[in-house]
Design a protein around this motif. Structure first.
Motif, PDB file in Angstrom:
ATOM      1  N   LEU A 191       4.236   3.566  -6.244  1.00  0.00           N
ATOM      2  CA  LEU A 191       4.663   3.034  -4.943  1.00  0.00           C
ATOM      3  C   LEU A 191       3.782   3.556  -3.818  1.00  0.00           C
ATOM      4  O   LEU A 191       4.170   3.526  -2.663  1.00  0.00           O
ATOM      5  N   GLY A 204       0.906   2.270  -2.997  1.00  0.00           N
ATOM      6  CA  GLY A 204      -0.019   1.236  -2.562  1.00  0.00           C
ATOM      7  C   GLY A 204      -0.059   1.036  -1.062  1.00  0.00           C
ATOM      8  O   GLY A 204      -1.078   0.598  -0.512  1.00  0.00           O
ATOM      9  N   PHE A 205       1.029   1.368  -0.382  1.00  0.00           N
ATOM     10  CA  PHE A 205       1.073   1.196   1.069  1.00  0.00           C
ATOM     11  C   PHE A 205       0.389   2.344   1.806  1.00  0.00           C
ATOM     12  O   PHE A 205       0.401   2.401   3.024  1.00  0.00           O
ATOM     13  N   THR A 214       7.052  -2.807  -1.362  1.00  0.00           N
ATOM     14  CA  THR A 214       6.106  -2.643  -2.465  1.00  0.00           C
ATOM     15  C   THR A 214       6.789  -2.861  -3.804  1.00  0.00           C
ATOM     16  O   THR A 214       6.266  -3.542  -4.696  1.00  0.00           O
ATOM     17  N   GLN A 258       7.531  -6.496  -4.632  1.00  0.00           N
ATOM     18  CA  GLN A 258       6.365  -7.286  -5.038  1.00  0.00           C
ATOM     19  C   GLN A 258       6.048  -7.124  -6.525  1.00  0.00           C
ATOM     20  O   GLN A 258       5.284  -7.906  -7.086  1.00  0.00           O
ATOM     21  N   GLN A 259       6.620  -6.094  -7.144  1.00  0.00           N
ATOM     22  CA  GLN A 259       6.353  -5.837  -8.551  1.00  0.00           C
ATOM     23  C   GLN A 259       7.414  -6.543  -9.390  1.00  0.00           C
ATOM     24  O   GLN A 259       8.578  -6.143  -9.397  1.00  0.00           O
TER      25      GLN A 259
END
Length: 374
Positions: free
Chosen positions: A111, A113-114, A140, A143-144
């Protein structure tokens, strides 16, 4: 208390499983100052953890009836209904997913990615920053899209726990003394829990390299703090710990009730449960780095004879295991190279070459890379 069911992806026609969670106290974010998330038996065959959660749920029901719950507390007694149904030739297989071979408590979705969020995302208000980061983490996660039952289980667990202030993951080892894992940053807040539990070992690592459930919560916050460079602007939104509730055979009401009461005392100390906590007991053992624990492997195949008991204080040179070859009568002794607590060992009594045997804590880091075993 109210009960929530989260359906998992069906792996085949005619099959269906769901994740059950029990919610205590106010669930409206405006009506509570903190959220506590506690789950058990992510490795489905770790029954002592499950029994602790049962005893804990009973106590929370009593406390809620008495009006003493001051936080949103979520209990998931069966964190792995997938593994709970896995048996091979009469043997319970709850640690690994038989469909994929994956460990249920490894490689949770990342998590972080942001972390490349645009400059100016975080302001000067620390609590507002925490809320902003939680929102980004949830986006995030959304989105997965899970594709398998295994992935949907990990996704559902994160959905339930992602916004918690405190995450506690209850496990056990094969044969072990009670110990816990947490991060450097979270240790000061979890030290009271280690005291109440009487933990024989507390193992500290910011990043074990395995992305287990606890670190799936704590590591993103640490990563962002490093980028922000100022922890006052972004306090950790979630602290997480894994508690190992001794060994798989340690299933009894008395021990489980004591562990549940220790968790209640910890929650009282945090204000999540109203009322005074017991005075803090002494800390049984000072925390040690997870990278300092020495792992032992079988140098040969043979009958495994234990020379030390879990919980023993071990010194360098002490014998831990004998491996006896039943054909040649040759005996190989495995000695410790470090000083610490013999906190975990395997329950096997005949070993193959290279099989893991057990672990002793240590104060000096001696390992790098992935610090958790399979």
């Amino acid at each position: 208390m109210h009960t929530q069911s989260t359906p998992l992806i069906s792996p085949a026609i005619g099959t269906h499983r769901e994740l059950t969670s029990f919610h205590f106290g106010p669930t409206d974010p405006a009506g509570t100052k903190q959220k506590i998330y506690i789950q058990a038996a992510l490795h489905a065959d770790e029954t002592p953890a499950m029994l602790v959660s049962v005893m804990l749920r009973r106590r929370l029901q009593e406390l809620e009836a008495a009006g003493e719950i001051g936080a949103h507390i979520v209990i998931v007694p069966v964190a792995n209904p997938v593994g709970l149904a896995q048996h091979v030739l009469g043997q319970f297989v709850g640690r690994f997913d038989l469909a994929s071979g994956r460990n249920f408590n490894r490689h949770f979705p990342a998590l972080e990615g942001f972390a490349e969020a645009p400059e100016g995302t975080l302001g000067t208000d620390a609590q507002r920053n925490v809320a902003t980061v939680r929102k980004m983490m949830r986006e995030t996660l959304a989105q997965q899209k899970p594709r398998t039952e295994f992935e949907s289980l990990q996704h559902a667990l994160l959905e339930l726990s992602l916004d918690a202030d405190v995450v506690i993951d209850l496990h056990c080892s094969l044969e072990a003394t009670l110990h816990l894992y947490t991060s450097d940053a979270a240790w000061p807040q979890f030290e009271p829990l280690a005291r109440y539990l009487g933990a024989q070992a507390s193992l500290i690592a910011t990043d074990s390299g395995a992305r287990a459930f606890d670190e799936a919560h704590s590591l993103p916050w640490w990563t962002l703090q490093q980028r922000a460079g100022d922890t006052t602007l972004l306090p950790p939104g979630t602290i997480a710990a894994t508690i190992e509730c001794r060994g798989q055979r340690d299933v009894n009401y008395e021990t489980a009730a004591r562990d549940a009461e220790a968790i209640i005392d910890f929650l009282r100390a945090r204000g999540a449960v109203r009322g005074a906590a017991r005075p803090l007991p002494p800390l049984v053992r000072e925390p040690t780095p997870l990278a300092g624990s020495e792992q032992f492997y079988a140098p040969a195949s043979g009958i495994l004879v234990h020379r030390a008991a879990t919980g023993d204080l071990i010194r360098a040179g002490d014998p831990l295991f004998d491996i006896v070859d039943p054909l040649t009568d040759e005996t190989i002794t495995v000695h410790s190279n470090t000083e610490g607590i013999f906190y975990m060992r395997r329950a096997i009594r005949f070993v193959t070459t290279g099989a893991p045997l057990g672990r002793v804590t240590g104060t000096r880091p001696i390992r790098t890379g992935v610090l958790l075993g399979a």
